[in-house]
Design an enzyme around this catalytic site. Structure first.
Site, PDB file in Angstrom:
ATOM      1  N   GLY A   1       0.815  -1.203   0.000  1.00 45.11           N
ATOM      2  CA  GLY A   1       0.000   0.000   0.000  1.00 45.11           C
ATOM      3  C   GLY A   1       0.850   1.255   0.000  1.00 45.11           C
ATOM      4  O   GLY A   1       2.016   1.237   0.419  1.00 45.11           O
TER       5      GLY A   1
ATOM      6  N   GLY B   1       0.299  -5.102   0.682  1.00 47.32           N
ATOM      7  CA  GLY B   1      -0.824  -5.062  -0.245  1.00 47.32           C
ATOM      8  C   GLY B   1      -0.522  -5.720  -1.573  1.00 47.32           C
ATOM      9  O   GLY B   1      -1.441  -6.154  -2.279  1.00 47.32           O
TER      10      GLY B   1
ATOM     11  N   GLU C   1       4.691  -5.729   8.147  1.00 50.40           N
ATOM     12  CA  GLU C   1       3.869  -4.703   8.798  1.00 50.40           C
ATOM     13  C   GLU C   1       4.270  -4.385  10.234  1.00 50.40           C
ATOM     14  O   GLU C   1       4.028  -3.275  10.717  1.00 50.40           O
ATOM     15  CB  GLU C   1       2.394  -5.119   8.754  1.00 50.40           C
ATOM     16  CG  GLU C   1       1.749  -4.980   7.387  1.00 50.40           C
ATOM     17  CD  GLU C   1       2.125  -6.077   6.428  1.00 50.40           C
ATOM     18  OE1 GLU C   1       1.812  -5.952   5.230  1.00 50.40           O
ATOM     19  OE2 GLU C   1       2.751  -7.082   6.869  1.00 50.40           O
TER      20      GLU C   1
ATOM     21  N   ASP D   1      -1.680  -8.077   6.855  1.00 45.57           N
ATOM     22  CA  ASP D   1      -3.063  -7.876   6.421  1.00 45.57           C
ATOM     23  C   ASP D   1      -3.195  -8.202   4.949  1.00 45.57           C
ATOM     24  O   ASP D   1      -2.359  -8.901   4.390  1.00 45.57           O
ATOM     25  CB  ASP D   1      -3.506  -6.439   6.732  1.00 45.57           C
ATOM     26  CG  ASP D   1      -2.783  -5.406   5.886  1.00 45.57           C
ATOM     27  OD1 ASP D   1      -1.603  -5.629   5.539  1.00 45.57           O
ATOM     28  OD2 ASP D   1      -3.391  -4.363   5.562  1.00 45.57           O
TER      29      ASP D   1
END
Length: 351
Positions: A70, A119, A142, A150
């Protein structure tokens, strides 16, 4: 190829029976933002019932990165200026896209060539045919920025052999192509030079036939599973760290050093989340847990501090929460239900 409404950051093209989605943000290592999530989702919706599109390919224009994850800098700014709720909306769009990709009724192929993290794992590692190369580097890092694995990453980590996934979750460890196949993040490893030929074949033949006939390189083991299990099979994080400190294995010292750099809050949440994900029945329920965790973690100061230290200022000196802020109540708060849910789309099982 021609650009769509994403101003050139997503290239959408048709080649025979193949629909191709190519991420095109090379200077940002193909970092994913809300515009890309929406553009990819819109293309998938348009092709879902289009009989002329039989296979979808997701790749990138950069040999360096499929997607580094991300757009953390944008999320950092959004959280500071518009509040954590606005940042949560971006995560929500990404997780919904993961669910769409995993349940898409047509074959989806991903070329996870180069850096694929966070991501990027969500974009490429939940589709039906997942290809890595000798240039691939996969990770869920992360905990280094105050978050937890995630984008469906905790689902894959919780299903990896033995306790190797727990190790990767707590250290943000990197996998090369063969290791990613062994860990269940990819299906086949091909030479990067062979990807254009594979893409051309997908334009004229069924995806399963093309991928199954492609030569595959040998898998690489994700370390000594018995040794990993001996240190990581523990009732709590503190026991793992104590065992790592006592071990004379070089990789144990590296694991301990990685955890010392990570957010203590993220480590505790991730330890519990990994064990919880193992008991959850499917990807969608794990995504719901991830959204609950991320929605709460981005409200903690460790998120903005982690991105500041790693991405914005790049001083690599984050000032993490300590003491009472890491008590059981703080961990429970991260797992607490939120008023908003993912409201995941329901699609038929892939054919």
């Amino acid at each position: 190829m021609q650009a769509d409404a994403t101003d050139g950051t997503l290239l959408i093209s048709r080649q025979g029976r193949l629909g191709r989605l190519t991420v095109n943000r090379p200077k940002a290592l193909n970092a994913l933002d809300i515009t890309l999530y929406r553009g990819i989702s819109a293309a998938l919706a348009a092709w879902r019932d289009d009989p002329s599109v039989e296979t979808v390919l997701i790749d990138s224009t950069s040999p360096r990165a499929f997607s580094a994850g991300g757009d953390l800098r944008a999320l950092y700014t959004l959280a500071l200026e518009a509040g954590p709720g606005a940042a949560a909306a971006v995560f929500r769009a990404g997780y919904r896209l993961v669910s769409v990709l995993a349940g898409y009724p047509k074959p989806v192929v991903s070329f996870m060539d180069g850096i694929t993290m966070g991501g990027g794992i969500g974009l490429g590692a939940h589709v039906r045919h997942r290809i890595v190369t000798e240039r691939s580097v996969l990770a869920m890092p992360e905990v280094a920025i105050g978050l937890t694995p995630d984008a469906g990453g905790s689902y894959l980590l919780s299903r990896a052999p033995g306790l190797s996934g727990l190790r990767l979750a707590l250290t943000g460890g990197r996998m090369k192509g063969g290791q990613a196949v062994a860990a269940g993040f990819a299906d086949r490893m091909l030479a990067a030079a062979d990807l254009p030929e594979l893409a051309a074949a997908l334009a004229g033949r069924p995806a399963g036939e093309v991928v199954d006939l492609a030569p595959a390189a040998p898998r690489a083991a994700q370390g000594d599973l018995a040794a990993i299990d001996a240190l990581y099979d523990a009732p709590d994080l503190e026991t793992i760290r104590a065992r790592l400190a006592e071990s004379d294995a070089p990789w144990a010292a590296e694991d301990r050093a990685a955890m010392e750099q990570a957010s203590p809050l993220s480590l505790r949440v991730t330890f519990r989340a990994w064990h919880a994900a193992r008991r959850l029945p499917d990807l969608n329920t794990v995504l719901e847990q991830e959204y609950r965790l991320i929605g709460n973690l981005i409200r903690q100061p460790d998120f903005t501090e982690g991105v500041r230290a790693k991405i914005v200022d790049k001083d690599n000196a984050p000032r993490w929460l300590e003491g009472g802020a890491l008590g059981d109540a703080a961990i429970e708060a991260c797992f607490a239900p939120r008023p908003d849910t993912l409201d995941l789309p329901v699609f038929p099982e892939p054919v």
